[in-house]
Design a protein around this motif. Structure first.
Motif, short mmCIF file in Angstrom:
data_model
loop_
_atom_site.label_atom_id
_atom_site.label_comp_id
_atom_site.label_asym_id
_atom_site.label_seq_id
_atom_site.Cartn_x
_atom_site.Cartn_y
_atom_site.Cartn_z
N GLN A 26 -27.45 -79.06 59.89
CA GLN A 26 -26.18 -79.16 59.29
C GLN A 26 -26.48 -79.64 57.95
N LEU A 29 -28.08 -77.10 56.05
CA LEU A 29 -26.94 -75.92 55.53
C LEU A 29 -26.31 -76.25 54.58
N ASP A 47 -30.69 -69.91 55.44
CA ASP A 47 -29.44 -70.29 56.26
C ASP A 47 -28.97 -69.52 57.15
N GLU A 51 -28.59 -71.34 60.77
CA GLU A 51 -27.30 -71.15 61.40
C GLU A 51 -27.62 -70.63 62.99
N ARG A 55 -26.71 -72.66 66.32
CA ARG A 55 -25.92 -72.07 67.48
C ARG A 55 -26.43 -72.46 68.73
#
Length: 107
Positions: A26, A29, A47, A51, A55
């Protein structure tokens, strides 16, 4: 029923590692993109990968937390689908396992 304390310790350690990994993802990101358009394009592709990783880690965290919840509810080690005991070998390999081998193979 198997002794759950070793599994609980392992799951708690795994949870801590996964939460640390998710925080790092995070943080990565949240970094601002480079104003240079070609560099920004590369960063945006990165990114997408980050991501997806986030997930997957989030799903792993949920699985570990559910296993810890089963321990707290004194339901750990039993298949959530058929109710049979999950083998110690399976739990040793995947302490977060919620299904016995037979139910997992049915898929």
């Amino acid at each position: 029923m198997q002794e759950t304390a070793p599994y609980k310790m392992q799951l708690e350690g795994t949870l801590a590692e996964l939460e640390t990994r998710l925080r790092r993802l995070q943080r990565d990101l949240d970094e601002p993109h480079d104003p240079d358009s070609s560099e920004r394009a590369v960063q945006m592709e990165d990114d997408d990968s980050l991501e997806e990783q986030a997930r997957l880690v989030t799903r792993e965290i949920a699985s570990v937390r559910r296993a810890l919840d089963r321990i707290a509810a004194d339901e750990y080690g039993y298949c959530v689908q058929c109710g049979e005991m999950i083998s110690e070998g399976r739990l040793a390999a995947r302490p977060e396992a919620a299904l016995c081998i037979a139910c997992a193979e049915k898929g």
